[in-house]
Design a protein around this motif. Structure first.
Motif, PDB file in Angstrom:
ATOM      1  N   LYS A   1       0.845  -1.192   0.000  1.00 31.32           N
ATOM      2  CA  LYS A   1       0.000   0.000   0.000  1.00 31.32           C
ATOM      3  C   LYS A   1       0.882   1.244   0.000  1.00 31.32           C
ATOM      4  O   LYS A   1       1.812   1.352   0.801  1.00 31.32           O
ATOM      5  CB  LYS A   1      -0.898  -0.005   1.239  1.00 31.32           C
ATOM      6  N   ILE A   2       0.612   2.188  -0.886  1.00 33.52           N
ATOM      7  CA  ILE A   2       1.414   3.408  -0.974  1.00 33.52           C
ATOM      8  C   ILE A   2       1.009   4.368   0.141  1.00 33.52           C
ATOM      9  O   ILE A   2      -0.135   4.805   0.218  1.00 33.52           O
ATOM     10  CB  ILE A   2       1.235   4.096  -2.343  1.00 33.52           C
ATOM     11  N   LEU A   3       1.962   4.701   1.015  1.00 34.06           N
ATOM     12  CA  LEU A   3       1.722   5.666   2.089  1.00 34.06           C
ATOM     13  C   LEU A   3       2.353   7.020   1.788  1.00 34.06           C
ATOM     14  O   LEU A   3       1.886   8.047   2.262  1.00 34.06           O
ATOM     15  CB  LEU A   3       2.277   5.131   3.412  1.00 34.06           C
ATOM     16  N   LYS A   4       3.435   7.008   1.030  1.00 30.50           N
ATOM     17  CA  LYS A   4       4.115   8.247   0.643  1.00 30.50           C
ATOM     18  C   LYS A   4       4.797   7.979  -0.685  1.00 30.50           C
ATOM     19  O   LYS A   4       5.444   6.947  -0.855  1.00 30.50           O
ATOM     20  CB  LYS A   4       5.153   8.649   1.698  1.00 30.50           C
TER      21      LYS A   4
ATOM     22  N   ASN B   1      10.272  13.844   6.298  1.00 28.19           N
ATOM     23  CA  ASN B   1      10.864  13.919   4.964  1.00 28.19           C
ATOM     24  C   ASN B   1      12.350  13.591   4.946  1.00 28.19           C
ATOM     25  O   ASN B   1      12.940  13.474   3.873  1.00 28.19           O
ATOM     26  CB  ASN B   1      10.654  15.321   4.377  1.00 28.19           C
ATOM     27  N   GLU B   2      12.964  13.460   6.114  1.00 28.32           N
ATOM     28  CA  GLU B   2      14.415  13.284   6.158  1.00 28.32           C
ATOM     29  C   GLU B   2      14.822  12.575   7.438  1.00 28.32           C
ATOM     30  O   GLU B   2      14.064  12.530   8.412  1.00 28.32           O
ATOM     31  CB  GLU B   2      15.105  14.649   6.084  1.00 28.32           C
TER      32      GLU B   2
ATOM     33  N   ARG C   1      27.701   6.934   8.104  1.00 29.68           N
ATOM     34  CA  ARG C   1      26.530   7.746   8.454  1.00 29.68           C
ATOM     35  C   ARG C   1      26.144   8.660   7.296  1.00 29.68           C
ATOM     36  O   ARG C   1      26.978   9.326   6.700  1.00 29.68           O
ATOM     37  CB  ARG C   1      26.796   8.562   9.714  1.00 29.68           C
ATOM     38  N   PHE C   2      24.828   8.689   7.000  1.00 27.26           N
ATOM     39  CA  PHE C   2      24.307   9.491   5.895  1.00 27.26           C
ATOM     40  C   PHE C   2      23.109  10.319   6.342  1.00 27.26           C
ATOM     41  O   PHE C   2      22.337   9.901   7.210  1.00 27.26           O
ATOM     42  CB  PHE C   2      23.849   8.590   4.740  1.00 27.26           C
ATOM     43  N   TYR C   3      22.979  11.473   5.707  1.00 27.85           N
ATOM     44  CA  TYR C   3      21.744  12.252   5.773  1.00 27.85           C
ATOM     45  C   TYR C   3      20.941  11.883   4.533  1.00 27.85           C
ATOM     46  O   TYR C   3      21.459  11.908   3.416  1.00 27.85           O
ATOM     47  CB  TYR C   3      22.052  13.750   5.796  1.00 27.85           C
ATOM     48  N   ALA C   4      19.673  11.491   4.709  1.00 29.56           N
ATOM     49  CA  ALA C   4      18.886  10.975   3.590  1.00 29.56           C
ATOM     50  C   ALA C   4      17.505  11.618   3.539  1.00 29.56           C
ATOM     51  O   ALA C   4      16.924  11.961   4.571  1.00 29.56           O
ATOM     52  CB  ALA C   4      18.739   9.457   3.702  1.00 29.56           C
ATOM     53  N   GLU C   5      17.008  11.750   2.325  1.00 30.27           N
ATOM     54  CA  GLU C   5      15.649  12.246   2.095  1.00 30.27           C
ATOM     55  C   GLU C   5      14.738  11.050   1.826  1.00 30.27           C
ATOM     56  O   GLU C   5      15.078  10.164   1.044  1.00 30.27           O
ATOM     57  CB  GLU C   5      15.644  13.194   0.900  1.00 30.27           C
ATOM     58  N   ILE C   6      13.595  11.028   2.487  1.00 31.79           N
ATOM     59  CA  ILE C   6      12.643   9.924   2.324  1.00 31.79           C
ATOM     60  C   ILE C   6      11.814  10.179   1.070  1.00 31.79           C
ATOM     61  O   ILE C   6      11.095  11.172   0.979  1.00 31.79           O
ATOM     62  CB  ILE C   6      11.742   9.798   3.564  1.00 31.79           C
ATOM     63  N   LYS C   7      11.920   9.282   0.091  1.00 36.84           N
ATOM     64  CA  LYS C   7      11.262   9.474  -1.205  1.00 36.84           C
ATOM     65  C   LYS C   7       9.928   8.749  -1.293  1.00 36.84           C
ATOM     66  O   LYS C   7       8.982   9.258  -1.882  1.00 36.84           O
ATOM     67  CB  LYS C   7      12.180   8.999  -2.336  1.00 36.84           C
ATOM     68  N   HIS C   8       9.851   7.539  -0.760  1.00 34.24           N
ATOM     69  CA  HIS C   8       8.576   6.820  -0.811  1.00 34.24           C
ATOM     70  C   HIS C   8       8.491   5.819   0.336  1.00 34.24           C
ATOM     71  O   HIS C   8       9.508   5.337   0.849  1.00 34.24           O
ATOM     72  CB  HIS C   8       8.375   6.116  -2.160  1.00 34.24           C
TER      73      HIS C   8
END
Length: 402
Positions: free
Chosen positions: A7-10, A328-329, A343-350
């Motif tokens: 199920k698509i939530l984002k 979002n991140e 360690r990474f800073y990441a953006e949440i895409k889906h």
């Protein structure tokens, strides 16, 4: 094989070319579909449909004849995909199911504008995991609208608590449109300062008093600030003052003052010891702000696949699932077996949810949180680890030239 629907939530909007023109559709279907299997979006594990032919219908336009696994219930609408150098997606609608296959009408085709530069290392045995997640409860950034009520409450409570042991201590909130003279200086200098003599506007910087880093270019004190200091001396009878910023570093590694502590004295010249006291108090306030605005989760979560551009995470921790949906991140560690964390800073895409509850979270790496002591960045080490694992025979999905 048991198949689950996700199920698509984002789902962040992808930069893609949308094609509905009949002539272009015909070219793409003939040129790129062929008879190689197409994946079905939002299935886990990914179900594939095999093209068996194509026809053109006056009523339906272009129709694909597809063969699906016998135990897969074909829905009325679905999206097929093919991963070339650019991701291609085909929105399809069911026309009929027959003994020779399933006929599906192609409604539109989407082709990613940006080519996929890196492949993905598939991680079937959990030899790569993610851990040590930092997620913001409240967004704090340099936008004038960032300020949260919770931070204002914390400043008020901390001022009351700290002033019981530091007589005269005050805490003031700060934002990008703050025009107070001391705020302007603190925004530029990002360090504390003592005005040893307000009447003479004589300033000593934290870096000189406490021996902190001298990498920051100190601002020139504007005439209006000098006049404001002299006015404080004349109108309020003040002799000396200290101003110390509360410096917040967000997930994007931007550091900026969100408030400051200050002391003002009518009787004496404030000293190095007073500066040290305010520095320690500011650290206490900052910790309270971080605790209120940041969630730290240590639990290890699986990585389904990973590349230099990002990763797909499988999130099973209930607390993590609760917080990640509206974010979002995040910052987190990627851990290869027997290696130091990256360690990474990441953006949440889906984000997609399996019918059994797990979340599949796609992230794009946007930057480093720190560089390793070895002199290599996290990106460089990630590239090295992926290449090593591929050489050892780990499954790898490379970009296919289109």
């Amino acid at each position: 094989m048991e198949v689950h629907t996700l199920k698509i939530l984002k789902d962040s909007k992808r930069d893609a070319q949308v094609i509905t023109d009949p002539q272009k559709l015909e070219y793409i279907l003939k040129e790129y579909v062929g008879n190689t299997p197409l994946g079905i979006r939002n299935t886990e594990p990914v179900v594939h449909a095999t093209p068996k032919g194509m026809e053109k219908s006056d009523e339906y336009g272009y129709v694909l004849l597809l063969e699906f696994p016998a135990d897969y219930p074909v829905p009325n609408q679905l999206t097929l995909f093919k991963t070339l150098k650019r991701q291609m997606e085909f929105d399809c609608e069911l026309i009929e199911e027959g003994t020779n296959g399933v006929k599906m009408r192609v409604l539109e085709v989407r082709i990613d504008t940006n080519p996929r530069k890196q492949g993905r290392l598939i991680n079937p045995d959990d030899s790569i995991v993610s851990s040590n997640f930092y997620i913001s409860k409240n967004k704090i950034d340099m936008n004038p609208m960032w300020y949260s009520v919770s931070n204002r409450v914390i400043f008020h409570e901390e001022e009351k608590r700290l002033s019981a042991r530091i007589a005269g201590l005050k805490i003031r909130e700060m934002n990008p449109i703050d025009n107070r003279w001391e705020s302007k200086i603190l925004k530029k200098a990002k360090q504390g300062f003592i005005v040893t003599d307000l009447k003479e506007a004589k300033i000593l910087w934290e870096q000189d008093i406490l021996g902190t880093s001298k990498s920051i270019e100190l601002p020139k004190i504007a005439d209006e600030a000098v006049e404001a200091m002299r006015k404080m001396a004349l109108d309020e009878g003040l002799k000396s003052a200290i101003y110390y910023p509360i410096l917040y570093t967000n997930l994007q590694q931007q550091t900026f003052p969100i408030g400051y502590l200050y002391l003002e004295s009518k009787e004496k010249e404030l000293t190095k010891q007073d500066m040290q006291t305010l520095k320690e108090a500011a650290e206490e306030v900052l910790k309270r702000i971080k605790d209120a605005n940041t969630i730290f989760l240590k639990e290890r979560q699986a990585i389904v696949n990973i590349g230099l551009g990002g990763a797909l995470l499988k999130i099973t921790d209930p607390e993590f699932q609760q917080y990640i949906l509206n974010r979002n991140e995040m910052v987190f560690d990627v851990i290869f077996k027997m290696q130091q964390p990256l360690r990474f800073y990441a953006e949440i895409k889906h984000i997609r949810q399996k019918d059994t509850g797990e979340l599949y979270v796609g992230v794009e790496f946007k930057g480093l949180v720190y560089s390793e002591h070895s002199g290599m960045t996290s990106f460089e080490r990630l590239k090295e680890y992926i290449e090593y694992m591929v050489q050892k025979g780990a499954p790898y999905e490379a970009p296919i030239a289109s």
